[in-house]
Design an enzyme around this catalytic site. Structure first.
Site, PDB file in Angstrom:
ATOM      1  N   HIS A 163       1.803   4.796  -2.142  1.00 22.21           N
ATOM      2  CA  HIS A 163       1.534   6.658  -2.213  1.00 22.21           C
ATOM      3  C   HIS A 163       3.322   7.206  -3.030  1.00 22.21           C
ATOM      4  O   HIS A 163       3.214   8.369  -3.250  1.00 22.21           O
ATOM      5  CB  HIS A 163       2.330   6.699  -0.839  1.00 22.21           C
ATOM      6  CG  HIS A 163       1.286   6.625   0.111  1.00 22.21           C
ATOM      7  ND1 HIS A 163      -0.024   7.782   0.427  1.00 22.21           N
ATOM      8  CD2 HIS A 163       0.797   5.564   1.132  1.00 22.21           C
ATOM      9  CE1 HIS A 163      -0.747   7.082   1.210  1.00 22.21           C
ATOM     10  NE2 HIS A 163      -0.701   6.480   1.454  1.00 22.21           N
ATOM     11  N   HIS A 195       0.674  -1.275  -0.267  1.00 15.48           N
ATOM     12  CA  HIS A 195      -0.065   0.206  -0.106  1.00 15.48           C
ATOM     13  C   HIS A 195       0.846   1.198   0.199  1.00 15.48           C
ATOM     14  O   HIS A 195       0.852   2.102  -1.115  1.00 15.48           O
ATOM     15  CB  HIS A 195      -0.441  -0.167   1.718  1.00 15.48           C
ATOM     16  CG  HIS A 195      -1.440   1.631   1.730  1.00 15.48           C
ATOM     17  ND1 HIS A 195      -2.595   1.988   0.982  1.00 15.48           N
ATOM     18  CD2 HIS A 195      -1.358   2.452   2.223  1.00 15.48           C
ATOM     19  CE1 HIS A 195      -3.274   3.003   1.284  1.00 15.48           C
ATOM     20  NE2 HIS A 195      -2.144   3.647   1.723  1.00 15.48           N
ATOM     21  N   GLU A 245      -4.933  10.057  -0.068  1.00 17.99           N
ATOM     22  CA  GLU A 245      -5.995   8.148  -0.013  1.00 17.99           C
ATOM     23  C   GLU A 245      -7.035   8.101  -0.616  1.00 17.99           C
ATOM     24  O   GLU A 245      -6.760   6.396  -1.422  1.00 17.99           O
ATOM     25  CB  GLU A 245      -6.163   7.969   1.365  1.00 17.99           C
ATOM     26  CG  GLU A 245      -4.681   7.598   3.013  1.00 17.99           C
ATOM     27  CD  GLU A 245      -3.871   6.988   2.762  1.00 17.99           C
ATOM     28  OE1 GLU A 245      -3.242   6.636   3.367  1.00 17.99           O
ATOM     29  OE2 GLU A 245      -3.965   5.934   1.730  1.00 17.99           O
TER      30      GLU A 245
HETATM   31  N1  HBI Z   1       0.947   6.717  10.086  1.00 22.66           N
HETATM   32  N2  HBI Z   1       2.719   4.976   8.747  1.00 22.66           N
HETATM   33  C1  HBI Z   1       1.994   6.092   8.986  1.00 22.66           C
HETATM   34  N3  HBI Z   1       0.916   5.834   7.875  1.00 22.66           N
HETATM   35  C2  HBI Z   1       0.420   6.798   7.684  1.00 22.66           C
HETATM   36  O1  HBI Z   1      -0.388   7.101   6.569  1.00 22.66           O
HETATM   37  C3  HBI Z   1      -0.126   7.396   8.904  1.00 22.66           C
HETATM   38  C4  HBI Z   1       0.146   6.811  10.459  1.00 22.66           C
HETATM   39  N4  HBI Z   1      -0.212   7.450  11.149  1.00 22.66           N
HETATM   40  C5  HBI Z   1      -1.447   8.406  11.035  1.00 22.66           C
HETATM   41  C6  HBI Z   1      -2.314   8.922   9.888  1.00 22.66           C
HETATM   42  N5  HBI Z   1      -1.801   8.259   8.622  1.00 22.66           N
HETATM   43  C7  HBI Z   1      -3.565   9.872  10.128  1.00 22.66           C
HETATM   44  O2  HBI Z   1      -4.490   9.599  10.281  1.00 22.66           O
HETATM   45  C8  HBI Z   1      -2.314  10.903   9.914  1.00 22.66           C
HETATM   46  O3  HBI Z   1      -3.757  12.056   8.796  1.00 22.66           O
HETATM   47  C9  HBI Z   1      -2.753  11.664  10.829  1.00 22.66           C
HETATM   48 FE    FE Z   2      -1.558   5.397   2.937  1.00 23.94          FE
END
Ligand code: HBI
Ligand code: FE
Length: 279
Positions: A141, A136, A182
């Site tokens: 990303h 993913h 996302e």
């Molecule tokens: N941690 N590893 C990782 N990847 C993410 O996409 C991620 C996260 N922690 C919090 C988060 N995304 C979302 O809640 C953000 O909007 C903060």
């Molecule tokens: Fe993601």
């Protein structure tokens, strides 16, 4: 120093990653030798299936950037991707054991470091996994981090996240992340296309998000998006559409503080669209 794991939503399962070996900033080393032949084969099969689906459904900018990810038949070494990525947009990917708390997450993004989960799903989870795994994060990303405008938006999001945390507004900002990075859609000359990582890494949601008549699709508008709840374990019922990545970047120009103030008193929208009953 052992760091506390983080779990998305209310999933009762303990997180998969080994947080004990993470640094204080939640990064860890990618233990490439530890991947099994099965892990590499899972990555190869996921990459093969997803990349075959892209034409006509994925953003052309994503399709153009995907080859920068490098090897397709086994899990890439992060340092190999970083040689190309840093030259392209001064970003780098860093290994993390899985989801990490908001402040470490925002801090990494604000420093042009993208956290990439270092484990891969089991073959039994080939079609669906709730938590983001290495496929993913890498396939979904990383390619668009090679796109300069999108890469700058992601850093702006990280900087904004640190400010939002100080204002207690992370939930509103997380919705902007959710409905763009996302699960975002973009209108391109060829038609409606997906650019969100959660869509691009999902064999079911990629066609659904672009072709199904079921979900509603609204133009991305900062306040409407920040007021719209989302679900983490089903296809989205609302998608927000942009016309360009420049539009995303310009969206982050103003200071969001007055936006948060304005939204605090307003009712929110349910994921499927109507105004939610007051919680
Ligand atoms: N941690 N590893 C990782 N990847 C993410 O996409 C991620 C996260 N922690 C919090 C988060 N995304 C979302 O809640 C953000 O909007 C903060
Ligand atoms: Fe993601």
């Amino acid at each position: 120093m052992a760091v506390e794991p983080v779990v998305y939503g209310a999933s009762e399962r303990p997180p998969r990653g080994d947080y004990a070996r993470a640094n204080a900033d939640y990064t860890c080393a990618q233990d490439w030798a530890a991947y099994t032949a099965q892990d590499h084969d899972t990555y190869r099969r996921l990459y093969e299936r997803q990349s075959a689906q892209l034409p006509g459904l994925a953003s052309e900018a994503f399709i153009a950037a995907l080859p920068s990810l490098g090897v397709k038949d086994h899990i890439p070494r992060f340092e190999e991707i970083n040689e190309r990525l840093y030259r392209a947009t001064r970003w780098e990917i860093v290994a993390v054991p899985g989801l990490i708390p908001e402040v470490p997450f925002f801090t990494l993004l604000a420093n042009r470091k993208f956290p990439v989960t270092d484990w891969i799903r089991t073959p039994q989870e080939f079609d669906y996994i709730v938590e983001p795994d290495i496929f993913h994060d890498l396939f979904g990303h990383v390619p668009l981090l090679f796109n300069p405008v999108f890469a700058d938006y992601v850093q702006r999001y990280g900087q904004g996240g640190l400010k939002a945390h100080a204002l207690g507004a992370c939930e509103m900002l997380a919705r902007l992340y959710w409905y763009t990075i996302e699960f975002g859609l973009i209108r391109e000359p060829g038609g409606l296309r997906a650019y969100g990582a959660g869509i691009l890494s999902s064999s079911g949601e990629l066609p659904y998000s672009v072709q199904s008549p079921e979900p509603q699709r609204l133009p991305l508008q900062l306040e409407r998006t920040m007021r719209t709840r989302y679900k983490i374990d089903s296809y989205q019922q609302t998608y927000f559409v942009i016309d360009s990545f420049e539009q995303l970047f310009q969206l982050t120009e103003p200071d969001f503080t007055p936006v948060y103030e304005r939204l605090r008193g307003l009712p929110e929208f349910a994921a499927h669209g109507p105004l939610a009953q007051a919680a």
